[in-house]
Design a protein around this motif. Structure first.
Motif, PDB file in Angstrom:
ATOM      1  N   ASP A   1      30.316  33.747  54.846  1.00 49.91           N
ATOM      2  CA  ASP A   1      29.527  32.579  54.476  1.00 49.91           C
ATOM      3  C   ASP A   1      29.251  32.597  52.982  1.00 49.91           C
ATOM      4  OD1 ASP A   1      26.667  31.155  54.172  1.00 49.91           O
ATOM      5  OD2 ASP A   1      27.727  30.349  55.924  1.00 49.91           O
ATOM      6  N   ALA A   2      29.246  31.414  52.363  1.00 50.29           N
ATOM      7  CA  ALA A   2      29.010  31.333  50.927  1.00 50.29           C
ATOM      8  C   ALA A   2      27.657  31.900  50.538  1.00 50.29           C
ATOM      9  CB  ALA A   2      29.134  29.876  50.461  1.00 50.29           C
ATOM     10  N   SER A   3      26.667  31.763  51.411  1.00 53.77           N
ATOM     11  CA  SER A   3      25.335  32.302  51.115  1.00 53.77           C
ATOM     12  C   SER A   3      25.371  33.822  51.016  1.00 53.77           C
ATOM     13  CB  SER A   3      24.333  31.867  52.183  1.00 53.77           C
ATOM     14  OG  SER A   3      24.695  32.392  53.455  1.00 53.77           O
ATOM     15  N   MET A   4      26.273  34.463  51.736  1.00 47.48           N
ATOM     16  CA  MET A   4      26.399  35.915  51.671  1.00 47.48           C
ATOM     17  C   MET A   4      26.992  36.346  50.330  1.00 47.48           C
ATOM     18  SD  MET A   4      25.859  38.837  52.907  1.00 47.48           S
ATOM     19  CE  MET A   4      25.302  38.369  54.563  1.00 47.48           C
ATOM     20  N   VAL A   5      27.949  35.570  49.817  1.00 50.47           N
ATOM     21  CA  VAL A   5      28.513  35.862  48.496  1.00 50.47           C
ATOM     22  C   VAL A   5      27.420  35.789  47.434  1.00 50.47           C
ATOM     23  CG1 VAL A   5      30.190  35.140  46.747  1.00 50.47           C
ATOM     24  CG2 VAL A   5      30.785  35.011  49.181  1.00 50.47           C
ATOM     25  N   LEU A   6      26.601  34.759  47.545  1.00 49.41           N
ATOM     26  CA  LEU A   6      25.498  34.599  46.601  1.00 49.41           C
ATOM     27  C   LEU A   6      24.496  35.733  46.742  1.00 49.41           C
ATOM     28  CD1 LEU A   6      24.490  32.631  44.417  1.00 49.41           C
ATOM     29  CD2 LEU A   6      23.165  31.485  46.190  1.00 49.41           C
ATOM     30  N   TYR A   7      24.234  36.157  47.963  1.00 48.93           N
ATOM     31  CA  TYR A   7      23.297  37.254  48.206  1.00 48.93           C
ATOM     32  C   TYR A   7      23.819  38.565  47.610  1.00 48.93           C
ATOM     33  CZ  TYR A   7      20.857  40.943  50.762  1.00 48.93           C
ATOM     34  OH  TYR A   7      20.157  42.075  51.090  1.00 48.93           O
ATOM     35  N   LEU A   8      25.108  38.817  47.753  1.00 47.68           N
ATOM     36  CA  LEU A   8      25.688  40.069  47.296  1.00 47.68           C
ATOM     37  C   LEU A   8      25.797  40.153  45.781  1.00 47.68           C
ATOM     38  CD1 LEU A   8      28.582  40.525  49.893  1.00 47.68           C
ATOM     39  CD2 LEU A   8      26.518  41.933  49.688  1.00 47.68           C
ATOM     40  N   PHE A   9      26.079  39.011  45.131  1.00 45.22           N
ATOM     41  CA  PHE A   9      26.400  39.056  43.698  1.00 45.22           C
ATOM     42  C   PHE A   9      25.496  38.199  42.818  1.00 45.22           C
ATOM     43  CE2 PHE A   9      30.239  40.290  45.948  1.00 45.22           C
ATOM     44  CZ  PHE A   9      30.574  41.457  45.281  1.00 45.22           C
ATOM     45  N   GLY A  10      24.712  37.328  43.391  1.00 43.63           N
ATOM     46  CA  GLY A  10      23.736  36.584  42.620  1.00 43.63           C
ATOM     47  C   GLY A  10      24.225  35.311  41.981  1.00 43.63           C
TER      48      GLY A  10
ATOM     49  N   LYS B   1      28.146  33.198  40.274  1.00 42.37           N
ATOM     50  CA  LYS B   1      29.587  33.260  40.019  1.00 42.37           C
ATOM     51  C   LYS B   1      29.870  34.105  38.778  1.00 42.37           C
ATOM     52  CE  LYS B   1      32.104  29.695  38.496  1.00 42.37           C
ATOM     53  NZ  LYS B   1      32.923  28.444  38.461  1.00 42.37           N
ATOM     54  N   GLU B   2      28.984  34.004  37.792  1.00 47.59           N
ATOM     55  CA  GLU B   2      29.168  34.784  36.564  1.00 47.59           C
ATOM     56  C   GLU B   2      29.143  36.281  36.857  1.00 47.59           C
ATOM     57  OE1 GLU B   2      26.691  35.752  32.473  1.00 47.59           O
ATOM     58  OE2 GLU B   2      26.446  33.793  33.417  1.00 47.59           O
ATOM     59  N   GLN B   3      28.182  36.700  37.671  1.00 44.50           N
ATOM     60  CA  GLN B   3      28.089  38.111  38.025  1.00 44.50           C
ATOM     61  C   GLN B   3      29.298  38.547  38.845  1.00 44.50           C
ATOM     62  OE1 GLN B   3      26.173  40.491  37.099  1.00 44.50           O
ATOM     63  NE2 GLN B   3      26.721  42.083  38.565  1.00 44.50           N
ATOM     64  N   LEU B   4      29.753  37.698  39.734  1.00 45.10           N
ATOM     65  CA  LEU B   4      30.931  38.016  40.542  1.00 45.10           C
ATOM     66  C   LEU B   4      32.168  38.131  39.664  1.00 45.10           C
ATOM     67  CD1 LEU B   4      32.222  38.484  43.268  1.00 45.10           C
ATOM     68  CD2 LEU B   4      32.276  36.021  43.639  1.00 45.10           C
ATOM     69  N   PHE B   5      32.289  37.256  38.674  1.00 46.35           N
ATOM     70  CA  PHE B   5      33.400  37.331  37.720  1.00 46.35           C
ATOM     71  C   PHE B   5      33.355  38.653  36.964  1.00 46.35           C
ATOM     72  CE2 PHE B   5      35.193  36.304  33.462  1.00 46.35           C
ATOM     73  CZ  PHE B   5      36.470  35.931  33.845  1.00 46.35           C
ATOM     74  N   ARG B   6      32.161  39.026  36.497  1.00 46.96           N
ATOM     75  CA  ARG B   6      32.013  40.280  35.751  1.00 46.96           C
ATOM     76  C   ARG B   6      32.397  41.479  36.606  1.00 46.96           C
ATOM     77  NH1 ARG B   6      27.620  39.167  33.543  1.00 46.96           N
ATOM     78  NH2 ARG B   6      26.167  39.857  35.149  1.00 46.96           N
ATOM     79  N   GLU B   7      31.936  41.477  37.858  1.00 54.61           N
ATOM     80  CA  GLU B   7      32.261  42.596  38.736  1.00 54.61           C
ATOM     81  C   GLU B   7      33.748  42.638  39.077  1.00 54.61           C
ATOM     82  OE1 GLU B   7      30.326  45.120  39.896  1.00 54.61           O
ATOM     83  OE2 GLU B   7      28.792  44.386  38.532  1.00 54.61           O
ATOM     84  N   SER B   8      34.370  41.475  39.224  1.00 54.79           N
ATOM     85  CA  SER B   8      35.796  41.460  39.569  1.00 54.79           C
ATOM     86  C   SER B   8      36.661  41.951  38.413  1.00 54.79           C
ATOM     87  CB  SER B   8      36.225  40.048  39.996  1.00 54.79           C
ATOM     88  OG  SER B   8      36.182  39.139  38.916  1.00 54.79           O
TER      89      SER B   8
ATOM     90  N   ALA C   1      37.628  33.430  29.440  1.00 52.37           N
ATOM     91  CA  ALA C   1      36.609  33.949  28.524  1.00 52.37           C
ATOM     92  C   ALA C   1      36.593  33.227  27.190  1.00 52.37           C
ATOM     93  CB  ALA C   1      36.827  35.441  28.303  1.00 52.37           C
ATOM     94  N   THR C   2      37.699  32.590  26.836  1.00 51.76           N
ATOM     95  CA  THR C   2      37.760  31.878  25.565  1.00 51.76           C
ATOM     96  C   THR C   2      37.513  30.375  25.714  1.00 51.76           C
ATOM     97  OG1 THR C   2      40.172  31.630  25.784  1.00 51.76           O
ATOM     98  CG2 THR C   2      39.361  33.537  24.552  1.00 51.76           C
ATOM     99  N   SER C   3      37.360  29.906  26.953  1.00 52.29           N
ATOM    100  CA  SER C   3      37.202  28.462  27.148  1.00 52.29           C
ATOM    101  C   SER C   3      35.942  28.073  27.913  1.00 52.29           C
ATOM    102  CB  SER C   3      38.421  27.899  27.894  1.00 52.29           C
ATOM    103  OG  SER C   3      38.542  28.476  29.185  1.00 52.29           O
ATOM    104  N   ASN C   4      35.264  29.048  28.509  1.00 51.84           N
ATOM    105  CA  ASN C   4      34.082  28.746  29.309  1.00 51.84           C
ATOM    106  C   ASN C   4      32.944  29.664  28.884  1.00 51.84           C
ATOM    107  OD1 ASN C   4      32.366  29.528  31.894  1.00 51.84           O
ATOM    108  ND2 ASN C   4      33.113  27.432  32.193  1.00 51.84           N
ATOM    109  N   SER C   5      31.762  29.098  28.618  1.00 57.82           N
ATOM    110  CA  SER C   5      30.660  29.893  28.089  1.00 57.82           C
ATOM    111  C   SER C   5      30.165  30.946  29.079  1.00 57.82           C
ATOM    112  CB  SER C   5      29.504  28.978  27.664  1.00 57.82           C
ATOM    113  OG  SER C   5      29.038  28.209  28.766  1.00 57.82           O
ATOM    114  N   ASP C   6      30.119  30.600  30.377  1.00 58.92           N
ATOM    115  CA  ASP C   6      29.673  31.570  31.372  1.00 58.92           C
ATOM    116  C   ASP C   6      30.665  32.719  31.503  1.00 58.92           C
ATOM    117  OD1 ASP C   6      27.397  30.122  31.909  1.00 58.92           O
ATOM    118  OD2 ASP C   6      28.258  29.066  33.629  1.00 58.92           O
TER     119      ASP C   6
END
Length: 208
Positions: A52-61, A63-70, A119-124
């Motif tokens: 569930d999408a809510s679980m992704v948000l719960y685990l990583f907070g 999209k930016e944090q998920l990108f950083r972790e990935s 990283a060069t085209s999106n501020s987040d």
């Protein structure tokens, strides 16, 4: 015979089945590589990971944090540290060869291009990449070369050479750099990286 509606129904995660962070990260890595940062949604990552999408948000907070972790699945700081502390050739040659290897490996090449382009085209994505570099890569590299007041700056200077080379060679694909054999790039770039990492502070012009 099963009805058509039953056979076409998407097989999701069973009720109560534990959610794996690794599965979500793997799905995020693939989705960011395919769609880039801006077009990737938490919903699409959740669908790929069958959660569930809510679980992704719960685990990583976020999209930016998920990108950083990935990013840690793509650029493993331990690989760079192993190159720095090895004994096969000079430190710059080992570092550049390991870095180019990440860019050219089939399982990471697409992700690397998407990551740097985002990283060069999106501020987040830019902020996520900046924090990843500071928190993981530069910390690991500066520690490997002995720490100290100048170690982090040396690591940053070396990174600037490596990232610039990757941007021109793999993302923008500017010739003649994009057309050279990998070992030719290693030969050309390694002396600069070695100098940044090992030259006397005064000779290099490092601030007091």
């Amino acid at each position: 015979m099963p009805r058509a509606a039953q056979t076409s129904r998407r097989r999701g995660r069973r009720q109560g089945e534990p959610v794996s962070r690794d599965a979500v990260l793997s799905a995020a890595k693939a989705r960011f590589a395919q769609d880039g940062y801006e077009k990737t949604t938490l919903r699409s990552i959740a669908d790929d990971a069958r959660v569930d999408a809510s679980m992704v948000l719960y685990l990583f907070g976020s999209k930016e944090q998920l990108f950083r972790e990935s990013l840690r699945l793509i650029i493993d700081p331990d690989v760079l540290v192993a190159a720095l502390t090895g004994d096969d050739g000079d430190i710059g040659t080992r570092m550049v060869r390991a870095y180019l290897g990440v860019w050219e490996a089939p399982d990471s090449a697409g992700s690397m291009r998407a990551m740097l382009a985002s990283a060069t085209s999106n501020s987040d994505a830019h902020e996520a990449f900046r924090e990843f570099m500071q928190s993981y890569v530069l910390t690991a590299v500066s520690g490997a070369i002995g720490g100290g007041g100048h170690a982090r700056l040396r690591a940053m200077l070396a990174a600037s050479s490596l990232v610039g080379t990757a941007m021109l060679r793999y993302v923008m694909k500017v010739p003649p750099l994009s057309e050279l054999a990998s070992e030719d790039v290693v030969t050309l770039v390694a002396p600069t990286v070695t100098r940044y990492l090992t030259a006397d502070a005064t000779e290099l012009g490092l601030p007091d």
